[in-house]
Each structure stands twice: as structure tokens, then as C-alpha cells.
Design an enzyme around this catalytic site. Structure first.
Site, PDB file in Angstrom:
ATOM      1  N   CYS A 151       0.668  -1.098   0.083  1.00  0.00           N
ATOM      2  CA  CYS A 151      -0.147   0.077   0.049  1.00  0.00           C
ATOM      3  C   CYS A 151       0.874   1.342   0.046  1.00  0.00           C
ATOM      4  O   CYS A 151       1.890   1.253   0.443  1.00  0.00           O
ATOM      5  CB  CYS A 151      -1.018  -0.100   1.402  1.00  0.00           C
ATOM      6  SG  CYS A 151      -2.468   0.996   0.982  1.00  0.00           S
ATOM      7  N   ASP A 187      -6.585  -3.562  11.292  1.00  0.00           N
ATOM      8  CA  ASP A 187      -5.387  -2.781  11.504  1.00  0.00           C
ATOM      9  C   ASP A 187      -5.423  -2.392  12.805  1.00  0.00           C
ATOM     10  O   ASP A 187      -6.358  -2.315  13.742  1.00  0.00           O
ATOM     11  CB  ASP A 187      -5.697  -1.285  10.569  1.00  0.00           C
ATOM     12  CG  ASP A 187      -4.584  -0.579  10.295  1.00  0.00           C
ATOM     13  OD1 ASP A 187      -3.353  -0.993  10.859  1.00  0.00           O
ATOM     14  OD2 ASP A 187      -4.695   0.410   9.516  1.00  0.00           O
TER      15      ASP A 187
END
Ligand SMILES: O=C(O)c1ccccc1N[C@@H]1O[C@H](COP(=O)(O)O)[C@@H](O)[C@H]1O
Length: 209
Positions: free
Chosen positions: A8, A125
Site C-alpha cells: 500500500c 489494522d
């Protein structure tokens, strides 16, 4: 099972191509203006035009308006989106794209609502004041391979040094990394990228034995 890998915070073509050459499955492009890894939609689109087939492009959004998501994802040629803000999970049904929906590890989830939702997968996360990309791992005992019957993508502070252990312990569908494979925000370190992918593959191979 082969653990899927998403890299990412791509802002440069050379980083995208290096990651693809290592066999990663997905590339994330961050369209949240406050991210250190923000990329303009036209720049992302130019990178995506140079990618080979069968690499999933994921647009990362934080509390963006629907019309903005549609416009940006279209211009930048995203194949999936990641909702990484405070969007309700019901928002996933508003998109024709596959949606990765961020969950904060350790928070109490409404599992029934998650199961009913149109989320394609849950990205688990670290809860952090920064919306994401803080490079801080969480306690992996809070993670599992699936949540509400949907695949989990493990994120938060993963690095070439800890990702093998994370995969062995959690057995997630996929892993996602931003800061752990960088030399500076938005610039990937190709040696760290290679070691990250290798560590995941080593953990996968151990599982197969
Ligand atoms: O990376 C960012 O700057 C970011 C900003 C806002 C929302 C999400 C962001 N990134 C996502 O956060 C996870 C974890 O990042 P890290 O590996 O701990 O640095 C990352 O996988 C991205 O999907």
C-alpha cells in the site's frame, strides 16, 4: 494456502513494477489528502496503465464522499476500494467495486452487521489516532483468519522482520503493508519489499509441509 500480499501507498511507477515483479497480488493507492502517501488520481492512473494484467489496484479512501470515490477510482483505474475511515459498514453496499473495509483491532464489532454487509474482506489494522499507515503492530491474538465469514487482511506495523511470525500465528487471507517497506513515506525500499515477500512465502511453505 498462499497468503495474498497487498503493498500500500504506491506513488511511483518503479515501486509498483518492483512489487509486481516480486509477485504481489495487489497495490494500494492512497487518495486521502492528509496521507503521507497521497497520490493524485491522474498520477495513479498513469502508473496503473503501465501494469501487467492480474494485479489488483486498490484505492484507499478515508471518509470520502461517494461521488468522489466513484470519480477518483474511475480516473485512477482502481479495481477495488478500501474504506479506511469511520464509514459505517453498510456503506460497502453502495459500490460496484469489491470493498476492503477497515476494522480496528480490539474494538467491539457488531458481527451480525459485518456478516450482513457487502464488504468483500475486512482489513484488520491497529487502532491509532492517525487514520492508518502509522507502522504500529497490534496484539495478533486479537486477529483471526476470518471475521463474520469473510476473509481477513492483516495490517498494521508489518515489516520484513515480523510478517512471517504474523502469518504463522494468524493465517490471514492476506497481509497489507505501507510503512514497513519504505525508505521514506511514499518511497518503497526494494530490498525491504523483497524480504517482505520472501518472509510471507517462507511462512506459507512451512504451513504446507
Ligand atoms: O498509509 C497511509 O498513510 C494511510 C493513511 C490513511 C489510511 C490508511 C493508510 N494506510 C493503510 O494503513 C495500513 C497500515 O499501514 P502500516 O503498514 O502500519 O504503515 C496499510 O496497510 C494501508 O492499507
Amino acid at each position: 494456502m498462499r497468503t495474498r500480499i497487498k503493498i500500500c501507498g504506491i506513488t511511483r511507477l518503479e515501486d509498483a513494477l518492483a512489487a509486481v515483479a516480486l509477485g504481489v497480488d495487489a497495490l494500494g493507492f492512497n487518495f486521502w489528502a492528509q496521507s503521507k502517501r497521497h497520490v493524485a488520481p491522474d498520477v495513479a492512473g498513469q502508473i496503473v496503465r503501465r501494469l501487467p494484467p492480474f494485479v489488483t489496484t486498490v484505492g484507499v479512501f478515508v471518509n470520502a464522499m461517494r461521488f468522489e470515490i466513484f470519480n477518483v477510482a474511475g480516473e485512477a483505474r482502481m479495481q477495488a476500494i478500501q474504506l479506511h475511515g469511520d464509514e459505517p459498514v453498510g456503506e460497502c453496499s453502495q459500490y460496484s467495486f469489491p470493498v476492503l473495509y477497515r476494522l480496528r483491532a480490539g474494538e467491539a464489532w457488531d458481527e451480525a452487521a459485518l456478516a450482513r454487509s457487502q464488504a468483500t474482506a475486512f482489513l484488520l489494522d491497529t487502532p491509532s489516532p492517525a487514520q492508518g499507515g502509522a507502522g504500529v503492530p497490534f496484539d495478533w491474538s486479537l486477529a483471526r483468519p476470518e471475521i463474520a465469514g469473510k476473509p481477513v487482511i492483516l495490517a498494521g506495523g508489518l515489516t520484513p522482520e515480523n510478517v512471517g511470525e504474523a502469518v504463522r500465528r494468524v493465517r490471514p487471507y492476506g497481509v497489507d503493508v505501507a510503512s514497513g517497506v519504505e525508505s521514506s513515506p511514499g518511497v518503497k525500499d526494494h530490498e525491504k519489499l523483497a524480504r517482505f515477500v520472501e518472509a510471507v512465502r517462507r511462512a506459507d511453505a512451512e504451513e504446507e509441509r
